[in-house]
Design a protein around this motif. Sequence first.
Motif, PDB file in Angstrom:
ATOM      1  N   UNK A 169      43.092  50.946  28.175  1.00 17.41           N
ATOM      2  CA  UNK A 169      42.590  49.928  27.802  1.00 17.41           C
ATOM      3  C   UNK A 169      40.887  49.709  28.037  1.00 17.41           C
ATOM      4  N   UNK A 170      40.503  48.938  27.225  1.00 20.55           N
ATOM      5  CA  UNK A 170      38.787  48.752  27.177  1.00 20.55           C
ATOM      6  C   UNK A 170      38.399  47.281  27.720  1.00 20.55           C
ATOM      7  N   UNK A 171      39.348  46.385  27.638  1.00 18.50           N
ATOM      8  CA  UNK A 171      39.182  44.809  28.046  1.00 18.50           C
ATOM      9  C   UNK A 171      39.740  44.556  29.320  1.00 18.50           C
ATOM     10  N   UNK A 172      38.917  44.408  30.242  1.00 12.98           N
ATOM     11  CA  UNK A 172      39.495  43.903  31.677  1.00 12.98           C
ATOM     12  C   UNK A 172      39.099  42.406  32.152  1.00 12.98           C
ATOM     13  N   UNK A 173      39.868  41.946  32.412  1.00 19.44           N
ATOM     14  CA  UNK A 173      39.516  40.604  32.901  1.00 19.44           C
ATOM     15  C   UNK A 173      39.965  40.229  34.447  1.00 19.44           C
ATOM     16  N   UNK A 174      39.121  39.906  35.258  1.00 17.21           N
ATOM     17  CA  UNK A 174      39.035  39.426  36.665  1.00 17.21           C
ATOM     18  C   UNK A 174      39.332  38.067  36.771  1.00 17.21           C
ATOM     19  N   UNK A 175      40.485  37.594  36.971  1.00 13.30           N
ATOM     20  CA  UNK A 175      40.642  36.055  37.109  1.00 13.30           C
ATOM     21  C   UNK A 175      40.440  35.703  38.523  1.00 13.30           C
ATOM     22  N   UNK A 176      39.562  34.610  38.656  1.00 12.28           N
ATOM     23  CA  UNK A 176      39.383  34.063  39.887  1.00 12.28           C
ATOM     24  C   UNK A 176      39.488  32.620  39.796  1.00 12.28           C
ATOM     25  N   UNK A 177      40.166  32.213  41.332  1.00  7.53           N
ATOM     26  CA  UNK A 177      40.395  30.911  41.345  1.00  7.53           C
ATOM     27  C   UNK A 177      39.054  30.019  40.832  1.00  7.53           C
ATOM     28  N   UNK A 178      39.540  28.712  40.098  1.00  9.49           N
ATOM     29  CA  UNK A 178      38.387  28.074  39.555  1.00  9.49           C
ATOM     30  C   UNK A 178      37.174  27.810  40.678  1.00  9.49           C
ATOM     31  N   UNK A 179      37.374  27.242  41.803  1.00  9.32           N
ATOM     32  CA  UNK A 179      36.212  27.070  42.595  1.00  9.32           C
ATOM     33  C   UNK A 179      35.163  28.214  42.745  1.00  9.32           C
ATOM     34  N   UNK A 180      35.851  29.351  43.081  1.00  8.35           N
ATOM     35  CA  UNK A 180      35.126  30.653  43.245  1.00  8.35           C
ATOM     36  C   UNK A 180      34.359  30.904  41.975  1.00  8.35           C
ATOM     37  N   UNK A 181      35.058  30.983  40.836  1.00  7.75           N
ATOM     38  CA  UNK A 181      34.358  30.940  39.510  1.00  7.75           C
ATOM     39  C   UNK A 181      33.256  30.286  39.340  1.00  7.75           C
ATOM     40  N   UNK A 182      33.262  28.801  39.701  1.00  4.84           N
ATOM     41  CA  UNK A 182      32.298  27.863  39.519  1.00  4.84           C
ATOM     42  C   UNK A 182      31.094  28.251  40.337  1.00  4.84           C
ATOM     43  N   UNK A 183      31.365  28.439  41.655  1.00  4.20           N
ATOM     44  CA  UNK A 183      30.296  29.032  42.750  1.00  4.20           C
ATOM     45  C   UNK A 183      29.628  30.145  42.123  1.00  4.20           C
ATOM     46  N   UNK A 184      30.180  30.973  41.402  1.00  2.00           N
ATOM     47  CA  UNK A 184      29.653  32.276  40.647  1.00  2.00           C
ATOM     48  C   UNK A 184      28.294  31.819  39.905  1.00  2.00           C
ATOM     49  N   UNK A 185      28.736  30.647  38.920  1.00  2.00           N
ATOM     50  CA  UNK A 185      27.760  30.336  37.975  1.00  2.00           C
ATOM     51  C   UNK A 185      26.894  31.198  37.294  1.00  2.00           C
ATOM     52  N   UNK A 186      25.820  31.446  37.227  1.00  2.00           N
ATOM     53  CA  UNK A 186      24.819  32.486  36.572  1.00  2.00           C
ATOM     54  C   UNK A 186      24.861  33.718  36.964  1.00  2.00           C
ATOM     55  N   UNK A 187      25.574  33.908  38.011  1.00  2.00           N
ATOM     56  CA  UNK A 187      25.740  35.468  38.419  1.00  2.00           C
ATOM     57  C   UNK A 187      26.945  36.097  37.852  1.00  2.00           C
ATOM     58  N   UNK A 188      27.743  35.415  37.091  1.00  2.00           N
ATOM     59  CA  UNK A 188      29.108  36.022  36.436  1.00  2.00           C
ATOM     60  C   UNK A 188      28.536  37.315  35.622  1.00  2.00           C
ATOM     61  N   UNK A 189      27.542  37.357  34.749  1.00  2.00           N
ATOM     62  CA  UNK A 189      27.246  38.515  34.021  1.00  2.00           C
ATOM     63  C   UNK A 189      26.846  39.599  34.805  1.00  2.00           C
ATOM     64  N   UNK A 190      26.002  39.341  35.513  1.00  2.00           N
ATOM     65  CA  UNK A 190      25.685  40.509  36.742  1.00  2.00           C
ATOM     66  C   UNK A 190      26.824  41.023  37.434  1.00  2.00           C
ATOM     67  N   UNK A 191      27.765  40.415  38.157  1.00  2.00           N
ATOM     68  CA  UNK A 191      28.716  40.993  38.814  1.00  2.00           C
ATOM     69  C   UNK A 191      29.994  41.596  37.708  1.00  2.00           C
ATOM     70  N   UNK A 192      30.022  40.949  36.273  1.00  2.00           N
ATOM     71  CA  UNK A 192      30.701  41.581  35.364  1.00  2.00           C
ATOM     72  C   UNK A 192      30.359  43.135  35.180  1.00  2.00           C
TER      73      UNK A 192
END
Length: 135
Positions: free
Chosen positions: A55-78
């Motif tokens: 497969x070529x599409x992967x999604x790492x699901x994070x709990x909402x508070x962790x996801x919100x904390x990541x904010x503008x860094x989501x693209x870099x981590x992805x």
Amino acid sequence: MDTLKGWERAIERAEQAVAEKLFGNDAVEAEVVEALLRTCDEQTVVCSSQRTVVPNVYIVELLQPVFDEMGPHLTVVGQELTDRLARHGEVKDYEWAGPLTVRLAAAEDVPNGRYQVRCAPMAHITSAPLSSPDA
């Protein structure tokens, strides 16, 4: 040249800070990466002795508070996770079912309380090799 090295070190420090914020420590980061690679390996489709599609599409699901904390860094981590998965695929000689993407997404609940990895091939991909235009 020193200016470029300084910028490079600053970017590396920023990326490390983002990873620490997401994963907390190296052990958790390694656990997420391992889960991503394992998910990829578990979904292989051997089409021939010379062709293994994953497969070529992967999604790492994070709990909402962790996801919100990541904010503008989501693209870099992805992108960092995408790069690690791409290197893994190179070593294993995998063929991606389309352009490789790893996204981070928010989730209300995840089985282990921290993250969950999901994957899928692009909907229009088949296991048959593409024919050449000359055929």
